[in-house]
Design a protein around this motif. Structure first.
Motif, PDB file in Angstrom:
ATOM      1  N   UNK A 211       0.819  -1.220   0.000  1.00  0.00           N
ATOM      2  CA  UNK A 211       0.000   0.000   0.000  1.00  0.00           C
ATOM      3  C   UNK A 211       0.851   1.266   0.000  1.00  0.00           C
ATOM      4  N   UNK A 212       2.110   1.167  -0.448  1.00  0.00           N
ATOM      5  CA  UNK A 212       3.013   2.328  -0.362  1.00  0.00           C
ATOM      6  C   UNK A 212       2.553   3.490  -1.240  1.00  0.00           C
ATOM      7  N   UNK A 213       1.708   3.194  -2.223  1.00  0.00           N
ATOM      8  CA  UNK A 213       1.154   4.263  -3.080  1.00  0.00           C
ATOM      9  C   UNK A 213      -0.325   4.474  -2.776  1.00  0.00           C
ATOM     10  N   UNK A 214      -0.756   3.930  -1.657  1.00  0.00           N
ATOM     11  CA  UNK A 214      -2.150   4.094  -1.246  1.00  0.00           C
ATOM     12  C   UNK A 214      -3.112   3.207  -2.021  1.00  0.00           C
ATOM     13  N   UNK A 215      -2.581   2.190  -2.724  1.00  0.00           N
ATOM     14  CA  UNK A 215      -3.453   1.345  -3.555  1.00  0.00           C
ATOM     15  C   UNK A 215      -4.327   0.431  -2.705  1.00  0.00           C
ATOM     16  N   UNK A 216      -5.532   0.172  -3.200  1.00  0.00           N
ATOM     17  CA  UNK A 216      -6.400  -0.832  -2.584  1.00  0.00           C
ATOM     18  C   UNK A 216      -6.068  -2.162  -3.270  1.00  0.00           C
ATOM     19  N   UNK A 217      -5.892  -3.254  -2.486  1.00  0.00           N
ATOM     20  CA  UNK A 217      -5.450  -4.512  -3.094  1.00  0.00           C
ATOM     21  C   UNK A 217      -6.314  -4.993  -4.262  1.00  0.00           C
ATOM     22  N   UNK A 218      -7.598  -4.679  -4.241  1.00  0.00           N
ATOM     23  CA  UNK A 218      -8.451  -5.234  -5.297  1.00  0.00           C
ATOM     24  C   UNK A 218      -8.934  -4.172  -6.297  1.00  0.00           C
ATOM     25  N   UNK A 252      13.458   7.298   2.984  1.00  0.00           N
ATOM     26  CA  UNK A 252      14.134   8.145   3.976  1.00  0.00           C
ATOM     27  C   UNK A 252      13.612   7.864   5.394  1.00  0.00           C
ATOM     28  N   UNK A 253      12.394   7.304   5.479  1.00  0.00           N
ATOM     29  CA  UNK A 253      11.691   7.213   6.761  1.00  0.00           C
ATOM     30  C   UNK A 253      12.368   6.244   7.735  1.00  0.00           C
ATOM     31  N   UNK A 254      12.806   5.096   7.227  1.00  0.00           N
ATOM     32  CA  UNK A 254      13.481   4.121   8.093  1.00  0.00           C
ATOM     33  C   UNK A 254      14.397   3.251   7.241  1.00  0.00           C
ATOM     34  N   UNK A 255      15.582   2.912   7.781  1.00  0.00           N
ATOM     35  CA  UNK A 255      16.580   2.202   6.973  1.00  0.00           C
ATOM     36  C   UNK A 255      16.238   0.741   6.704  1.00  0.00           C
ATOM     37  N   UNK A 256      15.252   0.207   7.453  1.00  0.00           N
ATOM     38  CA  UNK A 256      14.912  -1.221   7.262  1.00  0.00           C
ATOM     39  C   UNK A 256      13.714  -1.403   6.318  1.00  0.00           C
ATOM     40  N   UNK A 257      13.276  -0.324   5.685  1.00  0.00           N
ATOM     41  CA  UNK A 257      12.129  -0.434   4.768  1.00  0.00           C
ATOM     42  C   UNK A 257      12.604  -0.903   3.388  1.00  0.00           C
ATOM     43  N   UNK A 258      11.944  -1.947   2.892  1.00  0.00           N
ATOM     44  CA  UNK A 258      12.197  -2.416   1.523  1.00  0.00           C
ATOM     45  C   UNK A 258      10.893  -2.200   0.759  1.00  0.00           C
ATOM     46  N   UNK A 259      10.928  -1.379  -0.275  1.00  0.00           N
ATOM     47  CA  UNK A 259       9.701  -1.052  -1.009  1.00  0.00           C
ATOM     48  C   UNK A 259       9.339  -2.140  -2.011  1.00  0.00           C
ATOM     49  N   UNK A 260       8.039  -2.353  -2.162  1.00  0.00           N
ATOM     50  CA  UNK A 260       7.579  -3.315  -3.181  1.00  0.00           C
ATOM     51  C   UNK A 260       6.368  -2.774  -3.953  1.00  0.00           C
ATOM     52  N   UNK A 261       6.419  -1.523  -4.432  1.00  0.00           N
ATOM     53  CA  UNK A 261       5.247  -1.042  -5.177  1.00  0.00           C
ATOM     54  C   UNK A 261       5.035  -1.894  -6.422  1.00  0.00           C
ATOM     55  N   UNK A 262       3.785  -2.148  -6.730  1.00  0.00           N
ATOM     56  CA  UNK A 262       3.486  -2.970  -7.901  1.00  0.00           C
ATOM     57  C   UNK A 262       3.035  -2.110  -9.053  1.00  0.00           C
ATOM     58  N   UNK A 263       3.110  -2.663 -10.245  1.00  0.00           N
ATOM     59  CA  UNK A 263       2.588  -1.995 -11.430  1.00  0.00           C
ATOM     60  C   UNK A 263       2.501  -3.020 -12.553  1.00  0.00           C
ATOM     61  N   UNK A 264       1.692  -2.694 -13.548  1.00  0.00           N
ATOM     62  CA  UNK A 264       1.620  -3.565 -14.728  1.00  0.00           C
ATOM     63  C   UNK A 264       2.234  -2.877 -15.947  1.00  0.00           C
TER      64      UNK A 264
END
Ligand SMILES: NC(=O)c1ccc[n+]([C@@H]2O[C@H](COP(=O)([O-])OP(=O)(O)OC[C@H]3O[C@@H](n4cnc5c(N)ncnc54)[C@H](OP(=O)(O)O)[C@@H]3O)[C@@H](O)[C@H]2O)c1
Length: 295
Positions: A211-218, A252-264
């Motif tokens: 939800x890093x881009x505020x997306x709704x899963x469905x 920048x928020x925390x060093x242990x964050x690994x981002x996984x934004x999705x896209x098609x």
């Protein structure tokens, strides 16, 4: 964009799996609606996955439930034999038998079948990071975690992650086995899981926000791509898009964050990855931190 990777910041999951902090969430490469079945543009999906790796992504998040197995299959079809540094994180514990049927099943039997199935679909002998997708209210949480520990002891799983968990569940899980990662929702506009992130920072656990881009899963779309206010102002000043600032802020928020934004789309993939090269000043971070959020 050329092929030079823009991703420069890394994180060592469980102190040993070194990944770029900008990963890719593959869920949307599934049939729609409901992320169910095979992705209709199979060849296009493979192209996108290969482009992600070409651009430096070496952490891909998937799950047995995505496409009910097909999401793992497209990853293997696109990328096997895998580059040495590629880490595929998958999940189990959800039995998805139809687009609108999402049934938690974190029983030891279902998790064991899930791991065997993921190993086969991903063509792996060991899964680097296996995450419990969601605690199952019908099964004692300790039983689900003990089942994963058993699978780890057998060598089928290298590291264990958990998703959609509470602080109490993290504590319980850690009394049974080492927890390498937590995957809960977090974005600049939704910090309901701030306490979970803090706990992960304190305990050297990777935090993998969805939800890093505020997306709704469905639902399609990323609300933060069209955000207004401070996010849009800072984006405008830097000549980038609000969604890129939202991603850069998380890095920048925390060093242990690994981002996984999705896209098609490859265009969105490239735009998202470009966010990892955005530097935010202390003043910008301070204003972004004050954005009103769901707490
Ligand atoms: N553990 C869990 O329970 C859970 C729940 C949900 C997700 N996940 C995982 O987390 C990953 C990320 O999930 P997510 O909720 O952050 O996102 P997501 O479900 O993967 O979807 C992102 C959405 O944002 C759009 N988007 C992406 N980049 C964009 C851009 N630059 N401009 C405009 N729109 C853009 C995408 O549309 P386009 O395709 O058009 O770009 C897509 O609709 C998933 O893929 C999955 O691996 C886990």
């Amino acid at each position: 964009m050329n092929n030079t990777t823009l991703i420069s910041s890394t994180y060592a999951i469980a102190d040993e799996l070194i990944v770029n902090r900008f990963g890719y969430g593959a869920m949307r490469l599934s049939g729609q609606p409901g992320n169910f079945g095979a992705y209709p543009d199979w060849e296009g999906g493979k192209k996108l996955l290969r482009r992600a790796v070409e651009l430096g992504i070496n952490f891909i998040d998937t799950a047995e439930a995505y496409g009910a197995g097909f999401n793992e299959k497209i990853i293997a079809d696109a990328l096997y034999p895998y580059p040495d540094d590629l880490i595929i994180a998958t999940k189990g514990g959800i039995n998805k038998s139809a687009p609108d049927k999402i049934l938690a099943d974190a029983s030891p039997e279902f998790l064991r079948r899930g791991v065997e199935g993921s190993l086969q679909r991903l063509k792996l002998e060991q899964i680097d990071l296996y995450q419990l997708h969601r605690p199952d209210p019908k099964v004692p949480f300790t039983e689900s975690i003990s089942a994963l520990k058993e699978l780890q002891d057998e060598g089928k799983i290298r590291h264990i992650g958990i998703s959609n968990v509470s602080l109490e569940q993290i504590k319980t899980a850690r009394e049974i086995v080492e927890i390498a990662s937590v995957q809960n929702k977090l974005s600049i506009s939704d910090r309901t899981n701030q306490d979970i992130l803090d706990c992960c920072i304190q305990n050297n656990i990777a935090f993998i926000p969805y939800g890093s881009l505020g997306a709704h899963p469905l639902r399609r779309g990323a609300p933060l791509a069209n955000a207004e206010g401070i996010l849009a102002d800072i984006a405008h000043k830097k000549g980038v898009k609000p969604n890129q600032i939202a991603l850069a802020w998380l890095l920048h928020y925390a060093p242990n964050i690994i981002l996984i934004p999705g896209t098609t789309t490859i265009a969105h993939l490239e735009a998202n990855i470009a966010a990892s090269a955005i530097h935010l000043t202390a003043e910008e971070i301070n204003s972004l931190n004050r954005i009103s959020t769901t707490k």
